[in-house]
Design an enzyme around this catalytic site. Structure first.
Site, PDB file in Angstrom:
ATOM      1  N   ASN A 213       0.949  -1.269   0.240  1.00 22.52           N
ATOM      2  CA  ASN A 213      -0.059   0.030  -0.053  1.00 22.52           C
ATOM      3  C   ASN A 213       0.905   1.268  -0.133  1.00 22.52           C
ATOM      4  OD1 ASN A 213       0.486   0.903   2.998  1.00 22.52           O
ATOM      5  ND2 ASN A 213      -0.378  -1.201   3.209  1.00 22.52           N
ATOM      6  N   PRO A 314      -4.246 -11.745   9.910  1.00 20.39           N
ATOM      7  CA  PRO A 314      -4.940 -11.606  11.172  1.00 20.39           C
ATOM      8  C   PRO A 314      -4.933 -10.067  11.684  1.00 20.39           C
ATOM      9  CG  PRO A 314      -3.112 -13.448  11.404  1.00 20.39           C
ATOM     10  CD  PRO A 314      -3.017 -12.673   9.786  1.00 20.39           C
TER      11      PRO A 314
END
Length: 409
Positions: A213, A314
């Protein structure tokens, strides 16, 4: 943060005085009111005219000592005028004068006539810096809560010596001044352990390709810096920092830095540090998914999959939310487009956060990779505090101010 702020700079006689030209220029361009005092020896390195030009105001020397301003002595007027005082370069001679409360020139007299926070940036030859007398003076001055320090660093000195004694660079000095102007010198986070995540994690398909990102880690670095300036012990768990250069490295001085790459590495590092943390600030942009399969060798282009199977990652913030103790505070960030408040509130409740900063990443000069940011600060009790566009360092301070007001328990 700087518009209209009153900054007084005292310059002693050292070759590093030339670096303060950049500090004065940047402060003046940002709208600060800057006044400069030069000792007699400082004028052998940089002229008063230079600083007068850069600050847009006459620079003062000992020849002006008995000058009257509005019928009052100059050192009294300047001492009461200043909101923050920078002494750079701080020489061994001026350091000793400060320790013993001497007032034999305009600069030292002004220090004694002022009550504002003082930032010290020492600079001298390594052998001078390492003398027991100098170190004793340095430790004694730091025991005075009014004095704050930046540097010295190590490197090649003007005398060609390589070692400690190099004055902090302008990119280190300026943020510390900004912090002191915000906090007025208060170390209100002293005694707190603050754990911060930063940067954008990378989930690799093979050694050279990854899902990532645009996060650069600048917001996390600003948070670490602000917390450090306010007296906290800071641990920064950071994914790769992009485009922060030498400034990013300088921000890590005094911070326990734990570099990671993937979300799982970040998770493990954060969970290991969690028991000792008072505040946990999750500013990292953590991946939501990763390639279902990792290839240990680079895939040839012809072997790249046309569709990429993904596996979930997670949720670190949610996991910490279930593990945190009553005395701990968990603060998150929500990078959003369009309506930023509704999804941020949902994230706050689902992940059991105590507060969250909602960032509009679709607005100019906000969010990923920028030097500025804007946000709405939210807490679990329904408060909403908008923060207009500002530097990321100011955003960090505003966030810490907000967290300070969270109800206890």
């Amino acid at each position: 943060m700087l518009q209209g702020k009153r900054v007084l700079i005292g310059i002693s006689g050292g070759i590093a005085a030339y670096k303060i030209c950049e500090v004065v220029s940047n402060l003046a361009k940002a709208g600060a009111e800057v006044r400069v005092i030069l000792t007699q020896s400082a004028q052998a390195f940089v002229t008063p005219l230079t600083f007068a030009t850069l600050s847009r105001h006459p620079a003062y020397t000992d020849q002006d000592f008995w000058q009257s301003v509005h019928g009052r002595p100059l050192h009294i007027e300047l001492g009461e005028w200043a909101e923050v005082l920078l002494l750079a370069p701080l020489t061994a001679n001026t350091l000793a004068k400060l320790v013993y409360g001497l007032a034999d020139n305009l600069m030292t007299s002004t220090v004694l006539a002022s009550t504002c926070p003082v930032l010290l940036a020492p600079a001298m030859n390594t052998d001078m810096w390492e003398q027991q007398a100098v170190q004793r003076n340095w430790q004694q001055l730091q025991a005075d809560s009014r004095y704050h320090t930046v540097g010295p660093g190590a490197g090649i000195l003007a005398c060609d010596r390589v070692g400690a004694g190099r004055m902090a660079e302008p990119e280190e000095i300026l943020p510390h001044l900004l912090s002191l102007l915000h906090t007025r010198g208060q170390r209100d986070l002293a005694g707190r352990q603050i754990l911060i995540s930063a940067g954008g994690t990378r989930e690799h398909l093979d050694p050279v390709r990854f899902i990532g990102n645009p996060s650069t880690g600048k917001m996390g670095l600003a948070l670490a810096q602000a917390a450090l300036h306010r007296g906290a012990a800071v641990t920064l768990v950071h994914a790769p920092l992009i485009g922060v250069g030498a400034n990013g490295c300088s921000l890590l001085k005094g911070v326990r830095s734990l570099p990671v790459i993937s979300a799982e590495e970040m998770r493990q590092a954060l969970l290991e540090c969690l028991p000792n943390a008072d505040w946990i600030v999750m500013s990292a942009a953590v991946a939501d998914v990763k390639p279902a399969e990792y290839h240990a060798e680079k895939l040839p282009k012809r072997s790249l999959p046309t569709t990429l199977p993904l596996a979930s990652v997670p949720d670190i913030a949610a996991e910490i939310g279930t593990l945190k103790q009553p005395h701990q505070r968990l603060i998150g960030f929500a990078a959003q487009t369009g309506d930023i408040v509704t999804p941020a509130l949902d994230k706050l409740r689902r992940k059991k956060l105590d507060a969250i900063a909602a960032n509009p990443v679709d607005q100019p000069d906000s969010g990923f990779g920028t030097d500025t940011n804007q946000a709405v600060l939210l807490d679990a009790h329904g408060r909403q505090v908008p923060v207009p566009q500002c530097s990321k360092l100011e955003m960090a301070h505003r966030l810490f101010d907000f967290v300070q007001t969270l109800p206890s328990g």
